[in-house]
Design an enzyme around this catalytic site. Structure first.
Site, PDB file in Angstrom:
ATOM      1  N   LYS A 112     -42.279   8.221  10.032  1.00  0.00           N
ATOM      2  CA  LYS A 112     -43.505   8.928  10.420  1.00  0.00           C
ATOM      3  C   LYS A 112     -44.139   9.581   9.181  1.00  0.00           C
ATOM      4  CE  LYS A 112     -42.570  10.291  15.215  1.00  0.00           C
ATOM      5  NZ  LYS A 112     -42.301  11.461  16.063  1.00  0.00           N
ATOM      6  N   LYS A 116     -28.510  20.425  21.450  1.00  0.00           N
ATOM      7  CA  LYS A 116     -29.606  19.982  22.325  1.00  0.00           C
ATOM      8  C   LYS A 116     -29.485  18.476  22.422  1.00  0.00           C
ATOM      9  CE  LYS A 116     -34.106  19.633  21.230  1.00  0.00           C
ATOM     10  NZ  LYS A 116     -35.515  20.027  21.053  1.00  0.00           N
ATOM     11  N   SER A 139     -48.105  11.873  16.285  1.00  0.00           N
ATOM     12  CA  SER A 139     -47.002  10.914  16.068  1.00  0.00           C
ATOM     13  C   SER A 139     -47.457   9.785  15.154  1.00  0.00           C
ATOM     14  CB  SER A 139     -46.458  10.397  17.400  1.00  0.00           C
ATOM     15  OG  SER A 139     -47.395  10.458  18.409  1.00  0.00           O
ATOM     16  N   MET A 166     -46.062  19.339  11.238  1.00  0.00           N
ATOM     17  CA  MET A 166     -45.078  19.517  12.311  1.00  0.00           C
ATOM     18  C   MET A 166     -44.747  18.229  13.057  1.00  0.00           C
ATOM     19  SD  MET A 166     -44.582  22.661  11.816  1.00  0.00           S
ATOM     20  CE  MET A 166     -43.377  22.864  13.118  1.00  0.00           C
ATOM     21  N   GLY A 167     -45.540  17.171  12.866  1.00  0.00           N
ATOM     22  CA  GLY A 167     -45.335  15.962  13.666  1.00  0.00           C
ATOM     23  C   GLY A 167     -44.240  15.048  13.152  1.00  0.00           C
ATOM     24  N   ASN A 197     -58.473  14.244  16.259  1.00  0.00           N
ATOM     25  CA  ASN A 197     -57.341  13.523  16.848  1.00  0.00           C
ATOM     26  C   ASN A 197     -57.591  12.029  16.779  1.00  0.00           C
ATOM     27  OD1 ASN A 197     -54.778  13.566  18.140  1.00  0.00           O
ATOM     28  ND2 ASN A 197     -55.776  12.891  20.013  1.00  0.00           N
ATOM     29  N   HIS A 207     -49.257  16.995  23.741  1.00  0.00           N
ATOM     30  CA  HIS A 207     -48.597  18.072  24.491  1.00  0.00           C
ATOM     31  C   HIS A 207     -48.311  19.303  23.617  1.00  0.00           C
ATOM     32  CE1 HIS A 207     -46.046  19.833  27.517  1.00  0.00           C
ATOM     33  NE2 HIS A 207     -45.047  19.916  26.652  1.00  0.00           N
ATOM     34  N   GLN A 208     -47.807  19.070  22.401  1.00  0.00           N
ATOM     35  CA  GLN A 208     -47.406  20.202  21.542  1.00  0.00           C
ATOM     36  C   GLN A 208     -48.591  21.011  21.005  1.00  0.00           C
ATOM     37  OE1 GLN A 208     -44.136  20.777  21.166  1.00  0.00           O
ATOM     38  NE2 GLN A 208     -43.582  18.850  22.173  1.00  0.00           N
ATOM     39  N   ARG A 254     -40.267  26.622  20.535  1.00  0.00           N
ATOM     40  CA  ARG A 254     -39.582  26.817  19.240  1.00  0.00           C
ATOM     41  C   ARG A 254     -40.278  26.052  18.117  1.00  0.00           C
ATOM     42  NH1 ARG A 254     -38.190  21.625  17.400  1.00  0.00           N
ATOM     43  NH2 ARG A 254     -35.981  21.144  17.660  1.00  0.00           N
TER      44      ARG A 254
HETATM   45  P1  NAD Z   1     -47.805  13.488  22.549  1.00  0.00           P
HETATM   46  O1  NAD Z   1     -47.290  12.128  22.884  1.00  0.00           O
HETATM   47  O2  NAD Z   1     -48.156  14.410  23.662  1.00  0.00           O
HETATM   48  O3  NAD Z   1     -49.093  13.363  21.599  1.00  0.00           O
HETATM   49  C1  NAD Z   1     -49.098  12.471  20.491  1.00  0.00           C
HETATM   50  C2  NAD Z   1     -50.173  12.852  19.518  1.00  0.00           C
HETATM   51  O4  NAD Z   1     -50.148  11.923  18.426  1.00  0.00           O
HETATM   52  C3  NAD Z   1     -51.581  12.768  20.091  1.00  0.00           C
HETATM   53  O5  NAD Z   1     -52.395  13.684  19.390  1.00  0.00           O
HETATM   54  C4  NAD Z   1     -51.966  11.340  19.777  1.00  0.00           C
HETATM   55  O6  NAD Z   1     -53.368  11.128  19.793  1.00  0.00           O
HETATM   56  C5  NAD Z   1     -51.390  11.197  18.395  1.00  0.00           C
HETATM   57  N1  NAD Z   1     -51.126   9.816  18.020  1.00  0.00           N
HETATM   58  C6  NAD Z   1     -50.570   8.851  18.775  1.00  0.00           C
HETATM   59  N2  NAD Z   1     -50.507   7.691  18.074  1.00  0.00           N
HETATM   60  C7  NAD Z   1     -51.042   7.962  16.862  1.00  0.00           C
HETATM   61  C8  NAD Z   1     -51.257   7.174  15.698  1.00  0.00           C
HETATM   62  N3  NAD Z   1     -50.915   5.897  15.643  1.00  0.00           N
HETATM   63  N4  NAD Z   1     -51.819   7.768  14.614  1.00  0.00           N
HETATM   64  C9  NAD Z   1     -52.169   9.087  14.645  1.00  0.00           C
HETATM   65  N5  NAD Z   1     -51.975   9.877  15.735  1.00  0.00           N
HETATM   66  C10 NAD Z   1     -51.427   9.313  16.818  1.00  0.00           C
HETATM   67  O7  NAD Z   1     -46.710  14.126  21.596  1.00  0.00           O
HETATM   68  P2  NAD Z   1     -46.387  15.654  21.320  1.00  0.00           P
HETATM   69  O8  NAD Z   1     -45.324  16.099  22.269  1.00  0.00           O
HETATM   70  O9  NAD Z   1     -47.627  16.446  21.209  1.00  0.00           O
HETATM   71  O10 NAD Z   1     -45.680  15.542  19.879  1.00  0.00           O
HETATM   72  C11 NAD Z   1     -46.453  15.249  18.734  1.00  0.00           C
HETATM   73  C12 NAD Z   1     -45.533  14.937  17.567  1.00  0.00           C
HETATM   74  O11 NAD Z   1     -44.729  16.077  17.270  1.00  0.00           O
HETATM   75  C13 NAD Z   1     -44.545  13.808  17.848  1.00  0.00           C
HETATM   76  O12 NAD Z   1     -44.459  13.000  16.694  1.00  0.00           O
HETATM   77  C14 NAD Z   1     -43.226  14.513  18.096  1.00  0.00           C
HETATM   78  O13 NAD Z   1     -42.110  13.720  17.797  1.00  0.00           O
HETATM   79  C15 NAD Z   1     -43.373  15.676  17.126  1.00  0.00           C
HETATM   80  N6  NAD Z   1     -42.537  16.834  17.418  1.00  0.00           N
HETATM   81  C16 NAD Z   1     -41.999  17.505  16.354  1.00  0.00           C
HETATM   82  C17 NAD Z   1     -41.194  18.600  16.569  1.00  0.00           C
HETATM   83  C18 NAD Z   1     -40.638  19.359  15.396  1.00  0.00           C
HETATM   84  O14 NAD Z   1     -39.795  20.239  15.587  1.00  0.00           O
HETATM   85  N7  NAD Z   1     -41.104  19.115  14.200  1.00  0.00           N
HETATM   86  C19 NAD Z   1     -40.910  19.023  17.875  1.00  0.00           C
HETATM   87  C20 NAD Z   1     -41.504  18.353  18.946  1.00  0.00           C
HETATM   88  C21 NAD Z   1     -42.323  17.252  18.696  1.00  0.00           C
END
Ligand code: NAD
Length: 332
Positions: free
Chosen positions: A237, A78, A210, A230-231, A170, A148-149, A121
């Protein structure tokens, strides 16, 4: 014995992003990811080292996740990353594409849109952890993160236990409406709460933000809770206090990623958790680890996101697209 000459025509299947939603459901993603974690633990599937680079253009992070599953013969990568300015162009910030190769010949087999697949996934991974580790009678789901997730995470989680309520927190409270709408779509009441309240009420907690600072603290969490972190998928991070990892029984998708880019990286670096204390979720799926041992145990799944998850769901998308016969192909 001489090999049969290979057909020189190579048909490459194209599954565009817009087709993924018609092919892959949360349940299909769940089954593919559960089987992949099991194969990883049997050592018949492995991920190659992750590449992730700040490319010095458009503030983008770009990289590759890849691997090979000797059982399913899924081979590929990917490619993608994060373009923070995409939103101003009406595009998703996270962009990804899966490329699959023929494991017998190395020829390219398929090009598959990876954006929706990533969300499905990732949600499937935490749902697998809930199936195998959460208390059977879990009734309150706590959500940290409303990006988004988060909606995908909630939809997949509620398939695994009979939840009767969702609570959420949040960092940007104005985004909580996403959780409220998703809970409503699932027929569940939603309550915005403080992190203390979230910890006190929840039987299962999913963190998908994030954040670079711990949000959920050890004191917030009550005995018996299952937490899916999961984040945290990048160095630096962090979503939960490290003390929680020494109190919990820790599981992960892949130990190498957990200790380097996952939630466990901080507990490992500070020495309060040893690598040997982290178990693969695949071992629980395969029956080689008992998983949760009692109702007061805190279980924590460090879901870092592995390339094999992407290859597994993309391979199913290709098979289903071929079955539909309306599939796009090119000779390559
Ligand atoms: P997004 O940009 O749509 O949302 C970000 C989220 O993080 C929101 O809830 C936002 O309010 C919060 N956020 C932003 N800044 C912050 C801070 N300083 N402190 C606390 N929270 C904060 O992103 P998303 O697509 O929902 O992805 C969320 C996280 O999941 C990202 O870190 C992304 O990298 C991670 N992710 C992990 C996997 C995995 O397989 N583990 C897969 C996809 C995404």
């Amino acid at each position: 014995m001489s090999q049969k000459p290979a057909n020189q025509d190579n048909t490459v299947v194209i599954v565009p992003e817009a087709e993924i939603g018609t092919l892959i459901s949360a349940q299909i993603a769940f089954e593919a990811v559960e089987a992949t974690f099991a194969a990883m633990s049997r050592k018949s599937a492995y991920n190659f080292p992750v590449i992730r680079e700040a490319i010095g253009h458009a503030d983008a992070l770009y990289g590759f996740k890849s691997g090979f599953d000797r059982d399913s013969l899924a081979l590929g990568l990917k490619s993608g990353g994060y373009w923070p300015q995409n939103e101003t162009r009406g595009l998703t910030n996270h962009q990804s594409t899966v490329i699959l190769f023929d494991a017998d010949t190395g020829r390219v087999k398929a090009l598959v849109g990876g954006n929706l697949l990533t969300a499905l996934r990732t949600a499937a991974a935490s749902a697998v952890s809930i199936k195998h580790l959460a208390p059977a009678n879990a009734s309150v789901l706590g959500m940290i993160g409303a990006g988004h997730q988060s909606a995908f995470q909630m939809r997949a989680a509620v398939q695994q236990r009979n939840f009767d309520k969702v609570v959420g927190w949040n960092y940007h409270p104005e985004m909580l409406s996403r959780l409220e709408h998703t809970a409503k779509e699932l027929g569940l009441p939603f309550e915005p709460v403080s992190l203390e309240e979230l910890g006190a009420q929840s039987d299962v907690i999913i963190s998908i933000s994030s954040s670079f600072e711990p949000l959920l603290l050890n004191d917030h969490v009550t005995p018996g809770t299952h937490i899916a972190c999961m984040g945290t998928d990048t160095k630096g991070k962090q979503e939960v206090e490290t003390a929680l990892l020494s109190r919990a029984t820790v599981f992960t998708d892949e130990i190498a990623q957990s200790i380097s880019i996952g939630e466990a990286q901080h507990a490992i670096a500070s020495g309060i958790l040893a690598e040997s204390q982290i178990s693969e979720i695949g071992a629980v799926i395969n029956g080689d680890h008992p998983g949760r041992r009692d109702c007061n145990e805190i279980t924590l799944f460090d879901g870092t996101g592995v390339g094999l998850q992407d290859l597994a769901v993309a391979s199913v998308a290709v098979s289903l697209a071929l079955e539909k016969k309306s599939v796009q192909t090119v000779q390559f």
